[in-house]
Design a protein around this motif. Structure first.
Motif, PDB file in Angstrom:
ATOM      1  N   THR A 266      36.466  75.710   4.857  1.00  0.00           N
ATOM      2  CA  THR A 266      36.033  76.415   6.061  1.00  0.00           C
ATOM      3  C   THR A 266      37.222  76.950   6.850  1.00  0.00           C
ATOM      4  O   THR A 266      37.177  78.049   7.415  1.00  0.00           O
ATOM      5  CB  THR A 266      35.193  75.485   6.952  1.00  0.00           C
ATOM      6  OG1 THR A 266      34.131  74.925   6.170  1.00  0.00           O
ATOM      7  CG2 THR A 266      34.605  76.239   8.129  1.00  0.00           C
TER       8      THR A 266
ATOM      9  N   ARG B 156      32.432  65.678   1.748  1.00  0.00           N
ATOM     10  CA  ARG B 156      31.374  65.985   0.781  1.00  0.00           C
ATOM     11  C   ARG B 156      31.775  65.445  -0.583  1.00  0.00           C
ATOM     12  O   ARG B 156      32.715  65.930  -1.207  1.00  0.00           O
ATOM     13  CB  ARG B 156      31.140  67.501   0.706  1.00  0.00           C
ATOM     14  CG  ARG B 156      29.873  67.857  -0.070  1.00  0.00           C
ATOM     15  CD  ARG B 156      29.693  69.363  -0.166  1.00  0.00           C
ATOM     16  NE  ARG B 156      30.552  69.927  -1.194  1.00  0.00           N
ATOM     17  CZ  ARG B 156      30.758  71.235  -1.367  1.00  0.00           C
ATOM     18  NH1 ARG B 156      30.193  72.082  -0.538  1.00  0.00           N
ATOM     19  NH2 ARG B 156      31.528  71.676  -2.327  1.00  0.00           N
TER      20      ARG B 156
ATOM     21  N   GLY C 170      25.511  73.152   9.074  1.00  0.00           N
ATOM     22  CA  GLY C 170      26.880  72.913   8.647  1.00  0.00           C
ATOM     23  C   GLY C 170      27.878  73.609   9.555  1.00  0.00           C
ATOM     24  O   GLY C 170      27.527  74.479  10.353  1.00  0.00           O
ATOM     25  N   GLU C 171      29.152  73.218   9.406  1.00  0.00           N
ATOM     26  CA  GLU C 171      30.176  73.837  10.254  1.00  0.00           C
ATOM     27  C   GLU C 171      30.392  75.295   9.879  1.00  0.00           C
ATOM     28  O   GLU C 171      30.816  76.094  10.720  1.00  0.00           O
ATOM     29  CB  GLU C 171      31.497  73.046  10.170  1.00  0.00           C
ATOM     30  CG  GLU C 171      32.438  73.403   9.033  1.00  0.00           C
ATOM     31  CD  GLU C 171      31.932  72.941   7.675  1.00  0.00           C
ATOM     32  OE1 GLU C 171      32.511  73.363   6.665  1.00  0.00           O
ATOM     33  OE2 GLU C 171      30.965  72.156   7.614  1.00  0.00           O
TER      34      GLU C 171
ATOM     35  N   ILE D  45      27.001  69.091  10.733  1.00  0.00           N
ATOM     36  CA  ILE D  45      27.580  68.277   9.673  1.00  0.00           C
ATOM     37  C   ILE D  45      28.803  69.017   9.142  1.00  0.00           C
ATOM     38  O   ILE D  45      28.693  70.020   8.439  1.00  0.00           O
ATOM     39  CB  ILE D  45      26.564  68.024   8.540  1.00  0.00           C
ATOM     40  CG1 ILE D  45      25.292  67.377   9.101  1.00  0.00           C
ATOM     41  CG2 ILE D  45      27.185  67.140   7.462  1.00  0.00           C
ATOM     42  CD1 ILE D  45      25.519  66.048   9.777  1.00  0.00           C
ATOM     43  N   ASP D  46      29.951  68.529   9.488  1.00  0.00           N
ATOM     44  CA  ASP D  46      31.217  69.218   9.216  1.00  0.00           C
ATOM     45  C   ASP D  46      31.930  68.536   8.045  1.00  0.00           C
ATOM     46  O   ASP D  46      32.617  67.529   8.222  1.00  0.00           O
ATOM     47  CB  ASP D  46      32.078  69.174  10.486  1.00  0.00           C
ATOM     48  CG  ASP D  46      33.491  69.679  10.268  1.00  0.00           C
ATOM     49  OD1 ASP D  46      33.727  70.358   9.252  1.00  0.00           O
ATOM     50  OD2 ASP D  46      34.353  69.390  11.121  1.00  0.00           O
ATOM     51  N   ASN D  47      31.744  69.101   6.845  1.00  0.00           N
ATOM     52  CA  ASN D  47      32.449  68.540   5.685  1.00  0.00           C
ATOM     53  C   ASN D  47      33.614  69.426   5.237  1.00  0.00           C
ATOM     54  O   ASN D  47      34.228  69.174   4.208  1.00  0.00           O
ATOM     55  CB  ASN D  47      31.485  68.291   4.514  1.00  0.00           C
ATOM     56  CG  ASN D  47      30.757  69.542   4.062  1.00  0.00           C
ATOM     57  OD1 ASN D  47      31.337  70.631   4.037  1.00  0.00           O
ATOM     58  ND2 ASN D  47      29.489  69.406   3.706  1.00  0.00           N
TER      59      ASN D  47
ATOM     60  N   HIS E 209      27.933  71.441  -3.984  1.00  0.00           N
ATOM     61  CA  HIS E 209      26.854  72.038  -3.182  1.00  0.00           C
ATOM     62  C   HIS E 209      25.549  72.097  -3.971  1.00  0.00           C
ATOM     63  O   HIS E 209      24.471  71.901  -3.420  1.00  0.00           O
ATOM     64  CB  HIS E 209      27.267  73.448  -2.749  1.00  0.00           C
ATOM     65  CG  HIS E 209      26.190  74.210  -2.051  1.00  0.00           C
ATOM     66  ND1 HIS E 209      25.887  74.020  -0.730  1.00  0.00           N
ATOM     67  CD2 HIS E 209      25.341  75.172  -2.496  1.00  0.00           C
ATOM     68  CE1 HIS E 209      24.908  74.823  -0.382  1.00  0.00           C
ATOM     69  NE2 HIS E 209      24.554  75.534  -1.437  1.00  0.00           N
TER      70      HIS E 209
ATOM     71  N   GLN F 168      29.079  67.173  16.703  1.00  0.00           N
ATOM     72  CA  GLN F 168      29.753  67.537  15.462  1.00  0.00           C
ATOM     73  C   GLN F 168      30.201  66.265  14.751  1.00  0.00           C
ATOM     74  O   GLN F 168      30.933  65.447  15.322  1.00  0.00           O
ATOM     75  CB  GLN F 168      30.959  68.442  15.746  1.00  0.00           C
ATOM     76  CG  GLN F 168      31.695  68.893  14.485  1.00  0.00           C
ATOM     77  CD  GLN F 168      32.813  69.873  14.790  1.00  0.00           C
ATOM     78  OE1 GLN F 168      33.019  70.261  15.939  1.00  0.00           O
ATOM     79  NE2 GLN F 168      33.544  70.290  13.775  1.00  0.00           N
TER      80      GLN F 168
END
Length: 648
Positions: free
Chosen positions: A131, A187, A93-94, A121-123, A191, A182
């Motif tokens: 983030t 999402r 992830g990012e 995987i940048d959500n 989580h 990237q």
């Protein structure tokens, strides 16, 4: 990811259902999907730990090509074909890519030219936090610029653009080296089931996302509108997928649950009582050595080995040299053996990896950057892909940096349902000797810290003979092993070595046996110790005997699994026990051993166990203070007298 890699849907579903028919026989679960036939290697629960594992997997591809070996389930002497275009792909992830493991991975990948693709995987979210609230720069694809690793960023809602970008970076990795892709996405779900996002009133956002961020909708709308597909064709695809899903659920439902006994069966790949002398070496050893070690290199290492063997026979070899000798013999015996260490070219601090890189090259003997977690992780990746890595820690306390990787090494055989062996040998000098004056951070009982990690075999060696024989066995073991040697005795302790002999990994050693007279007079005490405690105990035996006492001195060469039988046989004679322990009173080795004795051997005791442990206070540098923390021979004398004269 597992489905895209070709893993059987029924086996995936069965794993989620905790069934024996799952990819990992129900031992891994949703966070640990593994599948050996498709080279799908996790499923790792500790964020970012997968990065160095992927480095190790990529390194194994280069090792195959360099050594002329192939095979995913045991190497054979067949070189990969000219069309070998394998790469290692790792997802992160990012948020996880902001971890320091990312920098180490990019450095190693660039330095070694690894065929490694990092997919980010940048959500935009951690579990709940955005983030951007915690990360200064969200352009992860640019992180590789400092190392010469190129990257691309793509809109994850557009499948065709992801496909094009994916083809571009894969082509680069196959022909030129590592790259970063990237994928910026959204999402839709929390989580985990514990995620409270459903309480946040995000209904409007969710509606927006379903309308504008769904990549499947984007794909369908674009290609139905341009006539590539009809809606009926897409509906048929959905129906076919639904049939596969129902079949997977049916398979999972009908699969049995694993038996309770499987948990213990998956503790170690090799049984604790394995005789490593009977392990058969690969048939291709001589052939690989001949084509990868030059005549000049071979002459140098042969002379080095001959010299060390002469020292071993003469009783002049040190612990460090004994380990070095064992490593060279095993690396020559089995070319799939590799080694990682800091300052490896110079032999590290105690000559353990001496002449390895000069003999086997950088591909098998890697001089590593100062991050133990990184190169322990790389070793784990090699171990999962047919190699037999050794990791030398200059000081075992530095292994604290690699606790995540050591923990996962211990768990891997079990969490994969026994599909992946995990041959890895970690060796280092450590412990706490009286008057060692190394300060607290170099004097921690790391051997006690790792005792609680499942799946590890943990040994100690206070003599060259023990170090040599245990090292050879550990390298041949198919599971993770950890050998601790005494830091202040590495060059001081010398002796003979029983050459070419592997020692068991589950037994202690009786170094001195109390006289029958002392036993008859109830003046014999069983003493358990290890590392520097062996030297301390041996140094006071004469003093103890002068007072009419005697001891059975047992070196705890196997901390885990513990050799309870040898302790029991001694207690049958003495009925009293003292432990000279090189770890803290709370949570130390002595605490574990005394608890096992109290539970399993209580009827053999005539007195409480006497523990001589390090104090829970950090170990001071000044020797005047250190006496209050670290126990020594004089403390053992007092304890033996107290037990012998019932002063307890």
């Amino acid at each position: 990811h597992a489905l895209a890699s070709g893993v059987d849907p029924g086996a995936i579903m069965a794993e989620l259902f905790m069934k024996d028919g799952g990819t990992c026989r129900g031992a891994g679960g949703s966070m640990h999907i593994f599948d050996k036939p498709t080279n799908f290697q996790g499923g790792w629960a500790l964020v970012s730990e997968q990065l160095p594992y992927a480095c190790g997997a990529a390194k194994s591809i280069l090792l195959d090509r360099e050594l002329g070996l192939s095979g995913d389930d045991g190497k054979v002497d067949v070189a990969p074909g000219d069309d070998d275009d394998r790469i290692s792909v790792v997802f992160i992830g990012e948020g996880g890519s902001q971890n320091g493991r990312m920098a180490e991975t990019l450095n190693a990948a660039a330095k070694d030219g690894l065929p490694l693709l990092v997919i980010v995987i940048d959500n935009g979210r951690a579990i709940n936090t955005f983030t951007q609230d915690v990360a200064q720069n969200s352009d992860i694809y640019k992180q590789g610029q400092h190392y010469g690793v190129p990257g691309l960023k793509v809109d994850g809602t557009k499948a065709d653009e992801v496909l094009a970008a994916g083809r571009a970076v894969i082509d680069h990795v196959r022909t030129k080296g590592p790259a970063v892709l990237q994928i910026h996405t959204y999402r839709f779900m929390g989580h985990s089931p514990a995620d409270p996002e459903h309480e946040r009133g995000r209904k409007d956002e969710k509606k927006w996302a379903r309308d504008s961020q769904d990549p499947i909708k984007h794909f369908e709308n674009k290609y139905v509108n341009d006539g590539t597909f009809t809606q009926e064709e897409l509906d048929d695809v959905r129906k076919e997928a639904l049939v596969d899903i129902k079949a997977a659920v049916k398979f999972a439902d009908e699969s049995p649950f694993p038996d309770e006994s499987l948990a213990k069966e998956l503790e170690f790949p090799d049984a604790p009582d394995t005789d490593y002398n009977k392990k058969i070496p690969p048939t291709f050893g001589s052939a690989v050595n001949a084509r990868t070690i030059s005549p000049e290199q071979n002459a140098v290492v042969t002379q080095h080995i001959t010299s060390l063997r002469a020292k071993a026979e003469a009783g002049e070899i040190t612990i460090g040299d004994a380990i070095n000798l064992a490593i060279h013999e095993e690396m020559m015996r089995d070319p799939t053996t590799t080694i990682h260490a800091e300052d490896l070219q110079a032999g590290s601090s105690y000559d353990i990896p001496k002449l390895t890189q000069q003999t086997y090259g950088q591909i098998r003997a890697a001089d590593e950057i100062i991050d133990e977690g990184h190169f322990i992780g790389k070793a784990l990746g090699e171990g999962m892909n047919g190699y037999r890595p050794i990791v030398e820690l200059m000081n075992t306390n530095f292994g604290i940096y690699g606790m995540a990787e050591i923990s996962s090494a211990g768990n891997t055989f079990a969490t994969t349902g026994g599909a992946f062996d995990m041959p890895m040998t970690i060796i280092g000098a450590g412990g706490t000797a009286p008057n060692q004056s190394l300060g607290a951070e170099h004097s921690q009982p790391f051997h006690a810290y790792v005792m609680g990690i499942p799946g590890l075999k943990i040994c100690t060696a206070s003599s060259p003979d023990a170090a040599y024989g245990i090292t050879k066995s550990m390298i041949r073991d198919n599971g993770p092993c950890f050998l601790f040697a005494p830091v202040k005795m590495m060059k001081e302790s010398k002796g003979t070595v029983d050459l070419d002999k592997c020692l068991p990994l589950n037994t202690g050693k009786v170094l001195h046996k109390a006289s029958d007279e002392a036993v008859a007079n109830n003046k014999a005490i069983t003493v358990l110790t290890y590392l520097h405690g062996v030297k301390e105990a041996l140094s006071v035996i004469d003093e103890i005997k002068e007072e009419g006492m005697d001891i059975d001195l047992i070196e705890l060469r196997a901390l885990k699994p513990l050799d309870v039988d040898t302790i029991a046989k001694s207690l049958d004679r003495t009925h009293k026990l003292a432990i000279l322990d090189e770890s803290t009173r709370s949570g130390g080795v002595g605490a574990t051993v005394s608890a096992i004795v109290a539970e399993d051997l209580f009827d053999k005791l005539d007195a409480p166990v006497k523990r001589l442990s390090m104090d829970d206070a950090p170990v001071p540098y000044a020797t005047t203070m250190e006496k209050g923390v670290v126990k020594r021979g004089s403390d053992l004398v007092d304890a033996v007298f107290d037990l012998g004269y019932n002063n307890i």
